[in-house]
Design a protein around this motif. Structure first.
Motif, short mmCIF file in Angstrom:
data_model
loop_
_atom_site.label_atom_id
_atom_site.label_comp_id
_atom_site.label_asym_id
_atom_site.label_seq_id
_atom_site.Cartn_x
_atom_site.Cartn_y
_atom_site.Cartn_z
N SER A 63 18.87 3.60 -3.17
CA SER A 63 18.19 2.59 -3.99
C SER A 63 18.78 2.60 -5.40
O SER A 63 19.50 3.53 -5.78
CB SER A 63 16.70 2.89 -4.05
OG SER A 63 16.50 4.15 -4.67
N GLN A 64 18.45 1.59 -6.17
CA GLN A 64 18.97 1.49 -7.55
C GLN A 64 17.97 2.05 -8.57
O GLN A 64 18.24 2.05 -9.77
CB GLN A 64 19.29 0.04 -7.88
CG GLN A 64 20.39 -0.54 -7.02
CD GLN A 64 20.63 -2.03 -7.28
OE1 GLN A 64 20.20 -2.58 -8.28
NE2 GLN A 64 21.31 -2.67 -6.35
N ASN A 65 16.81 2.48 -8.08
CA ASN A 65 15.78 3.03 -8.95
C ASN A 65 14.73 3.68 -8.04
O ASN A 65 14.75 3.47 -6.83
CB ASN A 65 15.15 1.91 -9.77
CG ASN A 65 14.33 2.42 -10.95
OD1 ASN A 65 14.37 3.61 -11.30
ND2 ASN A 65 13.58 1.53 -11.58
N VAL A 66 13.84 4.45 -8.63
CA VAL A 66 12.71 5.01 -7.87
C VAL A 66 11.60 5.33 -8.88
O VAL A 66 11.87 5.74 -10.00
CB VAL A 66 13.14 6.29 -7.09
CG1 VAL A 66 13.71 7.36 -8.02
CG2 VAL A 66 11.99 6.85 -6.27
N PHE A 67 10.34 5.10 -8.46
CA PHE A 67 9.22 5.38 -9.36
C PHE A 67 8.85 6.87 -9.30
O PHE A 67 9.18 7.55 -8.33
CB PHE A 67 8.01 4.50 -9.02
CG PHE A 67 6.95 4.54 -10.08
CD1 PHE A 67 7.24 4.26 -11.40
CD2 PHE A 67 5.64 4.90 -9.76
CE1 PHE A 67 6.27 4.32 -12.40
CE2 PHE A 67 4.65 4.95 -10.74
CZ PHE A 67 4.96 4.66 -12.06
N TRP A 68 8.13 7.34 -10.33
CA TRP A 68 7.87 8.80 -10.41
C TRP A 68 6.58 9.25 -9.74
O TRP A 68 6.38 10.44 -9.57
CB TRP A 68 7.90 9.27 -11.86
CG TRP A 68 7.02 8.53 -12.82
CD1 TRP A 68 5.68 8.65 -12.96
CD2 TRP A 68 7.44 7.54 -13.77
NE1 TRP A 68 5.23 7.81 -13.95
CE2 TRP A 68 6.29 7.13 -14.47
CE3 TRP A 68 8.67 6.98 -14.11
CZ2 TRP A 68 6.33 6.17 -15.49
CZ3 TRP A 68 8.72 6.03 -15.11
CH2 TRP A 68 7.56 5.63 -15.79
N GLU A 69 5.71 8.32 -9.35
CA GLU A 69 4.53 8.73 -8.57
C GLU A 69 4.80 8.45 -7.09
O GLU A 69 5.56 7.54 -6.77
CB GLU A 69 3.29 7.95 -9.02
CG GLU A 69 2.86 8.22 -10.46
CD GLU A 69 2.30 9.63 -10.67
OE1 GLU A 69 1.94 10.29 -9.68
OE2 GLU A 69 2.23 10.06 -11.83
N ASP A 70 4.13 9.20 -6.22
CA ASP A 70 4.37 9.02 -4.79
C ASP A 70 3.63 7.81 -4.22
O ASP A 70 4.06 7.18 -3.26
CB ASP A 70 3.95 10.28 -4.01
CG ASP A 70 4.90 11.44 -4.29
OD1 ASP A 70 5.96 11.21 -4.93
OD2 ASP A 70 4.58 12.57 -3.89
N SER A 71 2.44 7.52 -4.78
CA SER A 71 1.66 6.35 -4.34
C SER A 71 0.61 6.09 -5.41
O SER A 71 0.41 6.90 -6.30
CB SER A 71 0.97 6.63 -2.99
OG SER A 71 0.06 7.70 -3.13
N GLY A 72 -0.07 4.95 -5.33
CA GLY A 72 -1.13 4.66 -6.28
C GLY A 72 -1.09 3.22 -6.75
O GLY A 72 -0.35 2.39 -6.22
N ALA A 73 -1.92 2.92 -7.76
CA ALA A 73 -2.04 1.57 -8.27
C ALA A 73 -0.94 1.32 -9.30
O ALA A 73 -1.16 1.38 -10.51
CB ALA A 73 -3.43 1.38 -8.89
N PHE A 74 0.26 1.06 -8.82
CA PHE A 74 1.42 0.85 -9.69
C PHE A 74 2.16 -0.39 -9.18
O PHE A 74 3.22 -0.30 -8.55
CB PHE A 74 2.34 2.08 -9.68
CG PHE A 74 1.65 3.33 -10.14
CD1 PHE A 74 1.34 3.53 -11.48
CD2 PHE A 74 1.27 4.31 -9.22
CE1 PHE A 74 0.68 4.67 -11.90
CE2 PHE A 74 0.61 5.45 -9.62
CZ PHE A 74 0.32 5.64 -10.97
N THR A 75 1.56 -1.54 -9.42
CA THR A 75 2.05 -2.80 -8.87
C THR A 75 3.54 -3.00 -9.16
O THR A 75 3.97 -2.88 -10.30
CB THR A 75 1.24 -3.97 -9.47
OG1 THR A 75 -0.13 -3.75 -9.14
CG2 THR A 75 1.69 -5.30 -8.91
N GLY A 76 4.27 -3.29 -8.11
CA GLY A 76 5.69 -3.60 -8.26
C GLY A 76 6.61 -2.42 -8.17
O GLY A 76 7.83 -2.59 -8.21
N GLU A 77 6.06 -1.22 -8.04
CA GLU A 77 6.93 -0.02 -8.00
C GLU A 77 7.17 0.45 -6.57
O GLU A 77 6.43 0.13 -5.65
CB GLU A 77 6.30 1.11 -8.83
CG GLU A 77 6.22 0.80 -10.31
CD GLU A 77 7.57 0.54 -10.95
OE1 GLU A 77 8.57 1.15 -10.51
OE2 GLU A 77 7.64 -0.28 -11.89
#
Ligand code: PEP
Length: 252
Positions: A63-77
């Motif tokens: 991938s070209q990026n990755v978010f730092w939380e594994d799951s949750g209310a993070f719309t668009g991540e």
């Protein structure tokens, strides 16, 4: 000792049809390659399709990026466990375009890096100075801060799987490649920082890629340098034939 890695960063290019046609073409061209690791990093929406399209070929998908939380209310991540679950194995982190346009900092780079490692993805952490910083004599100070802050908190036993990409911002998408001498100087500096952080043995295992207008006509001289272990390729990875030429760099 370090297997070369040639990684293509598609950025925000190609439709689904174009992505599928490219995959068929590249898979045919490089089916015999095993001495070099090959990676394609398309936009998120094509990841799963391309994992399937390249199945049975030497091409891995990142991938070209990755978010730092594994799951949750993070719309668009998109999280590391999600990426692993569809078969991605790498994640580019801290690309200069993310730093420039999307507020990426060394602190967020570090959070993404730790999440990627936790989730079983191999991170490719991008560092590099702007033209202004180079002209002001700040290249090494900038790289040092990006490496030390970006890579903080990693266990030494996990650090050997890391990939660092040295991408001088003035060379990205500009057609201006760093000379092999300039690139080697920065790569060797980065290797020294990795030694300070993780010790000689681990630093000797970390692959350091060069990125910035890599093409078929400059890859061979770059790859001839001791600390250049591969390339992160933007524009020239979008065409399967030109990417194949880079993958088949001379001197392997
Ligand atoms: C990149 O996107 O990381 C990059 C190096 O782009 P280009 O090869 O087009 O300079």
């Amino acid at each position: 000792m370090r297997k070369p890695l040639i990684a293509g960063n598609w950025k925000m290019f190609k439709t689904l049809d174009e992505a599928g046609a490219y995959a068929g073409d590249l898979a045919r061209r490089i089916s015999d390659v095993d001495s070099t690791e090959i990676l394609v990093c398309p936009p998120f929406v094509y990841l799963q399709t391309l994992v399937q399209a390249f199945e049975g070929s030497p091409v891995k998908i990142g991938s070209q990026n990755v978010f730092w939380e594994d799951s949750g209310a993070f719309t668009g991540e998109i999280s590391a466990p999600m990426l692993r679950s569809i078969g991605a194995s790498y994640a580019i982190i801290g690309h200069s375009e993310r730093r420039q346009f999307f507020g990426e900092t060394d602190e967020t780079v570090n959070k993404r890096l730790l999440a990627a490692l936790r989730g079983g993805l191999t991170p490719i952490v991008c560092v590099g100075e702007t033209l202004e910083q180079r002209e002001a004599g700040k290249t090494f100070a900038v790289i040092e801060a990006q490496v030390k802050r970006g890579l903080s908190g990693i266990d030494t036993d996990r650090a050997s799987s890391l990939v660092v990409a040295y991408e001088p911002v003035w060379a990205i998408g500009t057609g201006k490649t760093a000379t092999p001498e300039i690139a080697q100087e920065s790569h060797s500096f980065i290797r020294g920082l990795l030694k300070d952080l993780f010790g000689d043995e681990t630093a000797g295992l970390v692959r350091i890629l060069y990125g910035g207008s890599v093409k078929g006509d400059n890859i061979d001289s770059l790859m001839a340098r001791a600390d250049i272990d591969g390339a992160l390729v933007g524009g020239a990875s979008l065409d399967a034939a030109s990417f194949e030429r880079i993958i088949r760099f001379k001197g392997q």
